[in-house]
Design a protein around this motif. Structure first.
Motif, short mmCIF file in Angstrom:
data_model
loop_
_atom_site.label_atom_id
_atom_site.label_comp_id
_atom_site.label_asym_id
_atom_site.label_seq_id
_atom_site.Cartn_x
_atom_site.Cartn_y
_atom_site.Cartn_z
N ASP A 34 0.82 -1.21 0.00
CA ASP A 34 0.00 0.00 0.00
C ASP A 34 0.86 1.26 0.00
OD1 ASP A 34 -2.28 -1.49 -0.13
OD2 ASP A 34 -2.94 -1.07 1.92
N PHE A 35 1.97 1.24 0.70
CA PHE A 35 2.88 2.38 0.70
C PHE A 35 3.37 2.67 -0.72
CE2 PHE A 35 7.16 4.17 0.96
CZ PHE A 35 6.92 5.32 1.69
N GLY A 36 3.72 1.63 -1.43
CA GLY A 36 4.21 1.79 -2.80
C GLY A 36 3.14 2.30 -3.76
N LEU A 37 1.89 1.99 -3.48
CA LEU A 37 0.80 2.38 -4.37
C LEU A 37 0.17 3.72 -3.99
CD1 LEU A 37 -1.02 -1.06 -4.67
CD2 LEU A 37 0.43 0.05 -6.39
N GLU A 38 0.32 4.12 -2.74
CA GLU A 38 -0.35 5.33 -2.25
C GLU A 38 0.24 6.60 -2.88
OE1 GLU A 38 -2.94 7.55 -0.95
OE2 GLU A 38 -3.10 5.55 -0.05
N LYS A 39 -0.63 7.49 -3.32
CA LYS A 39 -0.20 8.75 -3.93
C LYS A 39 -0.35 9.94 -2.98
CE LYS A 39 0.61 6.77 -7.84
NZ LYS A 39 1.94 6.23 -7.98
N GLU A 40 -1.27 9.86 -2.03
CA GLU A 40 -1.50 10.96 -1.10
C GLU A 40 -0.38 11.00 -0.05
OE1 GLU A 40 -4.69 12.29 2.25
OE2 GLU A 40 -5.46 11.20 0.50
N GLY A 41 0.26 12.16 0.05
CA GLY A 41 1.42 12.32 0.92
C GLY A 41 1.18 11.99 2.38
N ALA A 42 0.05 12.45 2.92
CA ALA A 42 -0.23 12.21 4.34
C ALA A 42 -0.43 10.73 4.63
CB ALA A 42 -1.45 13.01 4.78
N LYS A 43 -1.09 10.03 3.75
CA LYS A 43 -1.30 8.59 3.94
C LYS A 43 0.02 7.84 3.80
CE LYS A 43 -6.13 8.46 2.59
NZ LYS A 43 -7.11 7.97 1.63
N ARG A 44 0.84 8.23 2.81
CA ARG A 44 2.16 7.60 2.66
C ARG A 44 2.98 7.80 3.94
NH1 ARG A 44 4.83 5.99 -1.64
NH2 ARG A 44 6.72 7.04 -1.02
N PHE A 45 2.92 9.02 4.48
CA PHE A 45 3.69 9.31 5.69
C PHE A 45 3.22 8.44 6.85
CE2 PHE A 45 4.62 11.70 9.57
CZ PHE A 45 5.99 11.86 9.42
N ALA A 46 1.91 8.30 7.01
CA ALA A 46 1.36 7.47 8.09
C ALA A 46 1.82 6.02 7.94
CB ALA A 46 -0.16 7.54 8.11
N LEU A 47 1.78 5.50 6.72
CA LEU A 47 2.22 4.12 6.49
C LEU A 47 3.71 3.98 6.77
CD1 LEU A 47 0.17 3.34 3.26
CD2 LEU A 47 -0.27 2.50 5.59
N TRP A 48 4.50 4.97 6.35
CA TRP A 48 5.94 4.93 6.60
C TRP A 48 6.20 4.93 8.11
CZ3 TRP A 48 9.43 7.85 9.24
CH2 TRP A 48 10.77 7.53 9.03
N CYS A 49 5.44 5.73 8.86
CA CYS A 49 5.62 5.78 10.32
C CYS A 49 5.36 4.41 10.96
CB CYS A 49 4.69 6.83 10.93
SG CYS A 49 5.18 8.53 10.58
#
Length: 87
Positions: A34-49
Protein backbone atom coordinates in the motif's frame (compact mmCIF):
# COMPACT_ATOMS: atom_id res chain seq x y z
CA UNK A 1 -5.27 7.75 9.75
CA UNK A 2 -5.74 6.40 13.25
CA UNK A 3 -3.02 4.04 14.51
CA UNK A 4 -5.52 1.51 15.87
CA UNK A 5 -7.34 1.54 12.53
CA UNK A 6 -4.08 0.84 10.72
CA UNK A 7 -3.29 -2.06 13.05
CA UNK A 8 -6.77 -3.47 12.56
CA UNK A 9 -6.55 -3.11 8.78
CA UNK A 10 -3.12 -4.67 8.31
CA UNK A 11 -2.91 -7.12 11.22
CA UNK A 12 -6.62 -7.81 11.94
CA UNK A 13 -6.13 -6.78 15.57
CA UNK A 14 -4.98 -3.86 17.67
CA UNK A 15 -3.15 -6.19 20.08
CA UNK A 16 -0.12 -7.75 18.41
CA UNK A 17 1.08 -9.50 21.57
CA UNK A 18 -0.31 -12.87 20.49
CA UNK A 19 0.57 -12.61 16.78
CA UNK A 20 3.21 -14.89 15.36
CA UNK A 21 6.23 -13.40 13.61
CA UNK A 22 4.83 -14.79 10.36
CA UNK A 23 1.52 -12.93 10.84
CA UNK A 24 3.34 -9.69 11.63
CA UNK A 25 5.53 -10.14 8.54
CA UNK A 26 2.43 -10.64 6.40
CA UNK A 27 0.90 -7.43 7.77
CA UNK A 28 4.10 -5.51 7.12
CA UNK A 29 4.18 -6.83 3.56
CA UNK A 30 0.64 -5.49 3.01
CA UNK A 31 1.73 -2.10 4.36
CA UNK A 32 4.71 -2.05 1.99
CA UNK A 33 2.42 -2.76 -0.96
CA UNK A 34 0.00 0.00 0.00
CA UNK A 35 2.88 2.38 0.70
CA UNK A 36 4.21 1.79 -2.80
CA UNK A 37 0.80 2.38 -4.37
CA UNK A 38 -0.35 5.33 -2.25
CA UNK A 39 -0.20 8.75 -3.93
CA UNK A 40 -1.50 10.96 -1.10
CA UNK A 41 1.42 12.32 0.92
CA UNK A 42 -0.23 12.21 4.34
CA UNK A 43 -1.30 8.59 3.94
CA UNK A 44 2.16 7.60 2.66
CA UNK A 45 3.69 9.31 5.69
CA UNK A 46 1.36 7.47 8.09
CA UNK A 47 2.22 4.12 6.49
CA UNK A 48 5.94 4.93 6.60
CA UNK A 49 5.62 5.78 10.32
CA UNK A 50 4.05 2.39 11.05
CA UNK A 51 6.83 0.68 9.10
CA UNK A 52 9.39 2.72 11.03
CA UNK A 53 7.91 1.64 14.36
CA UNK A 54 8.38 -1.97 13.24
CA UNK A 55 11.96 -1.20 12.11
CA UNK A 56 10.96 -2.01 8.52
CA UNK A 57 10.73 1.42 6.86
CA UNK A 58 12.45 2.21 3.57
CA UNK A 59 15.27 4.74 3.64
CA UNK A 60 14.18 8.37 3.59
CA UNK A 61 15.66 9.12 0.17
CA UNK A 62 13.77 6.14 -1.26
CA UNK A 63 10.51 6.75 0.61
CA UNK A 64 10.07 10.50 0.10
CA UNK A 65 10.56 12.59 -3.01
CA UNK A 66 11.11 15.98 -1.43
CA UNK A 67 13.13 17.40 1.41
CA UNK A 68 10.07 18.63 3.33
CA UNK A 69 8.73 15.07 3.57
CA UNK A 70 12.16 13.77 4.57
CA UNK A 71 12.42 16.47 7.27
CA UNK A 72 9.02 15.47 8.65
CA UNK A 73 10.20 11.86 8.77
CA UNK A 74 13.40 12.90 10.56
CA UNK A 75 11.31 14.81 13.11
CA UNK A 76 9.20 11.70 13.68
CA UNK A 77 12.35 9.62 14.12
CA UNK A 78 13.66 12.13 16.68
CA UNK A 79 10.36 12.08 18.58
CA UNK A 80 10.42 8.28 18.68
CA UNK A 81 14.01 8.32 19.94
CA UNK A 82 13.07 10.78 22.70
CA UNK A 83 10.15 8.61 23.75
CA UNK A 84 12.47 5.58 23.92
CA UNK A 85 14.81 7.51 26.24
CA UNK A 86 11.94 7.93 28.69
CA UNK A 87 11.46 4.16 29.07
Amino acid sequence: MNFDDLLQRYFATIDLSDHTPRAVAAGLERIHVDFGLEKEGAKRFALWCVLYMFDDAPALDVAFENETERDAARNFMDLMAMSDEGD
